[in-house]
Design a protein around this motif. Structure first.
Motif, short mmCIF file in Angstrom:
data_model
loop_
_atom_site.label_atom_id
_atom_site.label_comp_id
_atom_site.label_asym_id
_atom_site.label_seq_id
_atom_site.Cartn_x
_atom_site.Cartn_y
_atom_site.Cartn_z
N ARG A 252 -14.70 7.73 5.69
CA ARG A 252 -13.43 7.87 4.97
C ARG A 252 -13.40 7.00 3.73
NH1 ARG A 252 -8.37 10.65 5.63
NH2 ARG A 252 -8.60 11.91 7.47
N LEU A 272 -6.50 -2.05 1.92
CA LEU A 272 -5.77 -0.86 2.38
C LEU A 272 -6.66 0.38 2.34
CD1 LEU A 272 -2.71 0.03 3.03
CD2 LEU A 272 -2.76 0.93 0.72
N PRO A 276 -8.27 2.98 8.47
CA PRO A 276 -8.07 4.38 8.90
C PRO A 276 -6.67 4.86 8.51
CG PRO A 276 -8.84 2.99 10.72
CD PRO A 276 -8.46 2.08 9.61
N PRO A 277 -6.42 6.16 8.62
CA PRO A 277 -5.16 6.73 8.09
C PRO A 277 -3.87 6.07 8.60
CG PRO A 277 -6.67 8.48 8.69
CD PRO A 277 -7.32 7.20 9.13
N ARG A 280 -3.28 2.58 7.27
CA ARG A 280 -3.06 2.74 5.82
C ARG A 280 -1.62 3.11 5.54
NH1 ARG A 280 -7.92 5.32 2.30
NH2 ARG A 280 -6.24 5.69 0.88
N ARG A 281 -1.08 3.96 6.39
CA ARG A 281 0.32 4.37 6.21
C ARG A 281 1.27 3.20 6.42
NH1 ARG A 281 1.27 10.24 7.44
NH2 ARG A 281 3.43 9.66 7.71
N LEU A 282 0.92 2.35 7.38
CA LEU A 282 1.90 1.39 7.88
C LEU A 282 1.79 -0.01 7.29
CD1 LEU A 282 1.70 2.34 11.68
CD2 LEU A 282 3.46 3.01 10.04
N LEU A 288 10.65 2.11 10.94
CA LEU A 288 11.84 2.83 10.50
C LEU A 288 12.64 3.29 11.71
CD1 LEU A 288 9.93 5.04 7.94
CD2 LEU A 288 11.50 3.18 7.36
N ARG A 290 13.53 6.16 12.34
CA ARG A 290 12.99 7.41 12.87
C ARG A 290 11.78 7.18 13.78
NH1 ARG A 290 11.56 11.15 8.21
NH2 ARG A 290 11.04 12.50 9.92
N ASP B 224 14.39 7.47 3.01
CA ASP B 224 14.46 6.91 4.36
C ASP B 224 13.09 6.92 5.02
OD1 ASP B 224 14.13 9.55 4.77
OD2 ASP B 224 15.89 9.83 6.05
N ASN B 225 12.06 7.33 4.28
CA ASN B 225 10.73 7.41 4.86
C ASN B 225 9.85 6.21 4.56
OD1 ASN B 225 11.20 9.81 6.02
ND2 ASN B 225 10.39 11.01 4.33
N PHE B 226 10.18 5.47 3.55
CA PHE B 226 9.39 4.29 3.26
C PHE B 226 10.18 3.37 2.35
CE2 PHE B 226 8.88 6.22 -0.75
CZ PHE B 226 8.31 5.30 -1.61
N ASP B 227 9.77 2.15 2.31
CA ASP B 227 10.44 1.18 1.46
C ASP B 227 9.39 0.16 1.02
OD1 ASP B 227 12.06 -0.51 0.15
OD2 ASP B 227 13.54 -0.72 1.75
N PRO B 252 3.95 6.69 2.81
CA PRO B 252 2.88 6.61 3.82
C PRO B 252 1.81 7.69 3.74
CG PRO B 252 5.01 6.24 4.82
CD PRO B 252 5.27 6.61 3.39
N GLY B 253 2.20 8.95 3.59
CA GLY B 253 1.21 10.02 3.61
C GLY B 253 0.21 9.88 2.47
N ALA B 254 0.72 9.70 1.28
CA ALA B 254 -0.14 9.58 0.11
C ALA B 254 -1.01 8.32 0.20
CB ALA B 254 0.70 9.56 -1.16
N ARG B 255 -0.44 7.26 0.75
CA ARG B 255 -1.21 6.04 0.96
C ARG B 255 -2.48 6.31 1.77
NH1 ARG B 255 1.04 0.85 3.53
NH2 ARG B 255 1.95 -0.22 1.80
N SER B 256 -2.31 7.13 2.81
CA SER B 256 -3.43 7.32 3.72
C SER B 256 -4.45 8.31 3.15
CB SER B 256 -2.94 7.79 5.09
OG SER B 256 -2.39 9.07 5.00
N GLN B 257 -4.08 9.02 2.09
CA GLN B 257 -4.98 10.05 1.57
C GLN B 257 -5.71 9.66 0.30
OE1 GLN B 257 -1.77 12.66 1.34
NE2 GLN B 257 -1.97 13.40 3.42
N ASP B 266 -7.20 17.11 9.08
CA ASP B 266 -6.26 17.57 8.06
C ASP B 266 -6.13 19.09 8.05
OD1 ASP B 266 -5.75 14.97 6.87
OD2 ASP B 266 -7.81 15.06 6.17
N ASN B 284 7.06 13.08 2.38
CA ASN B 284 7.36 13.46 3.76
C ASN B 284 6.71 12.54 4.80
OD1 ASN B 284 8.86 15.51 2.78
ND2 ASN B 284 7.45 17.16 3.35
N HIS B 285 7.48 12.20 5.79
CA HIS B 285 6.95 11.40 6.89
C HIS B 285 5.98 12.22 7.70
CE1 HIS B 285 7.14 9.33 10.84
NE2 HIS B 285 7.23 8.25 10.09
N THR B 286 6.36 13.45 8.00
CA THR B 286 5.48 14.38 8.70
C THR B 286 5.21 15.55 7.76
OG1 THR B 286 6.58 13.77 10.75
CG2 THR B 286 5.23 15.78 10.79
#
Lengths: 410, 384
Positions: A252, A272, A276-277, A280-282, A288, A290, B224-227, B252-257, B266, B284-286
């Motif tokens: 990756r 970062l 792993p994914p 990286r997100r967190l 949150l 949610r 509400d998905n990230f801060d 988050p999503g773009a961070r991981s990609q 994917d 988007n969170h999901t």
């Protein structure tokens, strides 16, 4: 809301998928050291801009200690608290009275509301009564409460001061010296940790709302590291990429590593990019609303188990989750040398209790969520700093697990 | 229509020193970036079948005469037509005519003739290399291949076989190069180099005197998905941290990609992420399973996004289409506005296409070859 950091689950000891055979004891190896306050204090107090790790199979890391503060909106509930509560778990009225007498406090029947509950005594002291106490008396009362506290009891509100020194936790918050000194006087040591249990009292002493917010932040801020991999021409890229490609993380991060090595002027890349994914997100974010599943919130176990998952799975919050089966099927116990992504379980052998879990990154840097709930972000930390939050006795041990090689990966 | 100012504000530092570029200052603060090239990882390269060295031109449902007219029309010389029409190098089966051109014929084509011929060949799915040519992402081919450790003769060969559509350099004659390599490892290495994708490593230069509130307003829109506020506040008061990788400020999503290539994980929905998926799912969170060609895409877009006006903001969705296209949809590509003229994008659904940071004009010329691009900005309805 759980204000202290230990992510304890009452169901864990019985269901723990591991025995408590001490594979590592403190200090087990140069890698896992006994916690030291010194490391952190040095980092915060010197003017050196960064700390650089020793060279290793991970390459060369440089890191900057910093604090993360939760978003302002998270504090509204805490700011609205107006009454101090002292809950003496399992105590009778005469035992509590004896404590006050021993401490030499003013008459606790005057200015204090007494409420008998099924499992103890709940007191609501008025502001004037709190003001009449000396620091020693206030701390004596708080220490008694914390000693008997049942984790997660909503009637309690005490804070663990990370790194043990409140003054350090105030860096950059511009708190008045008078307030810092007052809080320091109300901090007390117990089980190798430093506590503060006079937050509502302190809020009453502060008239300014903005200062109230900054004060609460000082109690709940989390130490973190900004970590970067140094890029030097001529480095053994294969060896470095092998380290960061452990487990399902393979390949990756390799394209960027290679690109960075070939790009003039790029002398570091943010760690970062090498995670792993899911982490990286967190990383460096707070949980949150949610992310809550009914009354369960992501905790250290959720965070560790999700480290190599392609997408976050909330099954690790399930009450009925077959932990033993899942764990034994996917993880194996390993011994040093440890690898990127190994999951470390901190266990209290004396009480047969799971204490904390976190993920090994490199050198003595870990990825961790130091508690359940929204106030505990996902961070990179020095392992020694994390342990100052959790270590209560010398009987704690660690076990290290690695995702089995045969677990399918993409 | 709101088109971002694409004026270049790059500066170079010395001839031998690091080549760092600066974005124009703006509400995003001060950004610097480095050009770099990603190569597809071996796990993907190994999945590619190395073709035969013999190039094949497939012509479907065309007569011999028609094919001869094509060669004439695209500008073949008499000698080239004679070579191409040599019946010994033809194979006819039903409606399909296959031509096996000689190396010398392929090499003799000028870039202009090559481009025209390959546009005709691209109409058939059977001509894979022509229909899906390698696009050298970047204005200067020598820069793309720079430091690739390829022999100079091979680089020259690649350059001579390259043709252009607009600003984009295209390459379809990988089979022809195989005869110069002679070893599977070298073949794979060349394949890797040919997958090079230009991207940017971008950082924010931290200025402690900056107005943090306006900076946060730009990078941390009310989602509400990230801060990213906690981190921004944290690094700004951390002594010694002078820059921060802007990926830290991404949702988050773009961070991981960013800077990665898709994996099987994917593609579990049955489709590989493309530009639309990447843009729609930025906040988007999901991730939603919305791709180019997805039924109801227009409805979905217009439901969740609103046309945006200047100034553009972090996370705005940009729809690209050739100039003159009157309808808002369909469009050629979608990407996400980051700051100044930087965008976040995935240029195709191919597994070989990574998620990257790019300059908007490069993305535009990549997708709207040979034409001017119209850019229509949209903003998440919740942020309007």
């Amino acid at each position: 809301m759980e204000l202290f950091g230990t992510a304890y689950r009452s169901s864990w000891p019985d269901e723990a998928p591991f025995g408590l055979v001490p594979l590592i004891t403190f200090p087990p190896s140069p890698l896992f050291r006994v916690p030291s306050f010194g490391t952190w204090l040095l980092g915060m107090q010197t003017d050196s801009h960064f700390q650089s790790s020793s060279l290793g199979p991970w390459g060369e890391l440089e890191y900057f200690p910093t604090f993360l503060d939760a978003p302002d909106s998270y504090f509204s509930q805490l700011l609205s608290k107006t009454k101090t509560h002292w809950f003496f778990s399992g105590k009778k009225e005469e035992e509590v009275l004896a404590l006050f007498e021993r401490l030499g406090t003013p008459d606790p029947h005057s200015g204090v509301k007494w409420i008998k509950t099924n499992d103890g005594i709940l007191l609501e002291p008025e502001f004037d009564f709190l003001e009449s106490l000396t620091a020693e008396q206030a701390n004596g009362i708080s220490a008694e409460i914390v000693t008997k506290a049942k984790r997660g009891d909503p009637r309690l509100d005490y804070f663990t001061i990370e790194c043990g020194d409140y003054r350090i936790m105030t860096e950059g918050l511009d708190l008045p010296e008078e307030l810092i000194s007052w809080v320091e006087s109300r901090c007390f040591r117990l089980h190798q940790k430093t506590f503060f249990a006079s937050s509502v009292h302190a809020l009453k002493r502060i008239s300014n709302e903005d200062l109230q917010l900054r004060f609460l932040k000082s109690l709940l801020r989390c130490r973190s590291l900004i970590v970067r991999l140094r890029i030097r021409r001529g480095q053994d890229l294969e060896a470095i990429s092998r380290w960061w490609s452990a487990g399902p993380n393979r390949c990756r991060s390799l394209p960027l590593l290679e690109a960075a090595l070939e790009t003039r002027g790029v002398d570091t890349i943010d760690l970062l990019h090498l995670l792993p994914p899911v982490p990286r997100r967190l990383l460096n974010t707070y949980a949150l609303e949610r992310d809550r599943y009914q009354d369960m919130s992501p905790d250290c176990y959720w965070s560790s188990m999700n480290f190599f998952e392609p997408v976050m799975s909330h099954r690790f919050l399930d009450e009925e989750f077959p932990r033993t089966y899942y764990f034994l099927d996917r993880f194996e116990v390993v011994e040093p040398p440890y690898e990127f992504g190994d999951v470390i379980m901190l266990l209290d052998r004396e009480q047969d209790r799971f204490v904390h879990s976190y993920v090994y990154i490199a050198e003595d840097i870990i990825y961790t969520k130091n508690g359940t709930g929204k106030f505990f972000p996902y961070v990179l930390m020095k392992m020694s700093d994390m342990l100052t939050r959790y270590m209560e006795t010398e009987s704690y041990e660690t076990e290290v697990y690695r995702l089995c090689a045969q677990v399918s990966v993409s | 229509m709101n088109t971002p100012d694409l004026h270049n504000h790059s500066i170079s530092v010395g001839l031998e020193g690091p080549v760092v570029h600066r974005c124009k200052p703006g509400p995003w603060g001060e950004l610097e970036y480095y050009d770099t090239y990603l190569e597809a990882p071996d796990r993907l390269i190994r999945r590619l079948t190395i073709p035969s060295q013999q190039t094949v031109w497939h012509f479907e449902e065309m007569t011999v005469d028609l094919i001869g007219q094509v060669f004439e029309k695209v500008g073949f010389s008499t000698a080239q037509i004679r070579q191409a029409m040599d019946g010994k190098r033809w194979s006819v089966s039903g409606d399909l005519i296959r031509i096996f051109p000689t190396f010398s014929l392929i090499e003799s084509l000028s870039p202009s003739v090559r481009g025209k011929l390959y546009q005709v060949l691209a109409r058939s799915e059977l001509n894979t290399m022509h229909r899906y040519p390698i696009q050298f992402d970047g204005p200067d081919l020598s820069k793309v291949l720079d430091r690739s450790s390829l022999p100079e003769s091979l680089v020259a060969q690649i350059e001579s076989l390259t043709y252009r559509e607009g600003q984009v350099a295209l390459f379809s004659d990988y089979p022809l190069l195989l005869r110069f390599l002679g070893h599977p490892e070298k073949e794979r290495k060349l394949l890797r180099i040919l997958t090079r994708t230009r991207t940017l490593i971008a950082r924010m230069i931290l200025d402690r005197k900056v107005d943090l509130t306006s900076l946060l307003d730009y990078w941390a829109p009310a989602q509400d998905n990230f801060d990213s506020r906690p981190l921004m506040e944290s690094v700004l008061r951390t002594s010694g941290v002078d820059t921060i990788d802007i990926v830290q400020l991404f949702p988050p999503g773009a961070r991981s990609q960013l800077f990665t290539y898709p994996t099987e994980d994917d593609c579990l929905s049955g489709r590989a992420p493309d530009g639309i998926w990447t843009a729609i799912n930025f906040f988007n969170h999901t991730a939603l399973p919305v791709y180019e060609g997805t039924e109801g895409l227009k409805h979905h877009l217009l439901n969740r996004f609103r046309p945006a006006s200047a100034p553009l903001r972090f996370g705005d969705l940009l729809l690209l289409s050739p100039e003159g296209e009157s309808e808002e949809l369909p469009f050629t590509h979608a990407c996400i506005y980051i700051a100044d003229d930087l965008v976040y994008t995935k240029n195709s659904a191919q597994l070989m296409a990574p998620w990257i940071l790019s300059k908007l004009r490069d993305v535009a010329s990549y997708h709207v070859r040979g034409a001017r691009a119209t850019i229509r900005p949209y903003r998440m309805a919740s942020l309007c």
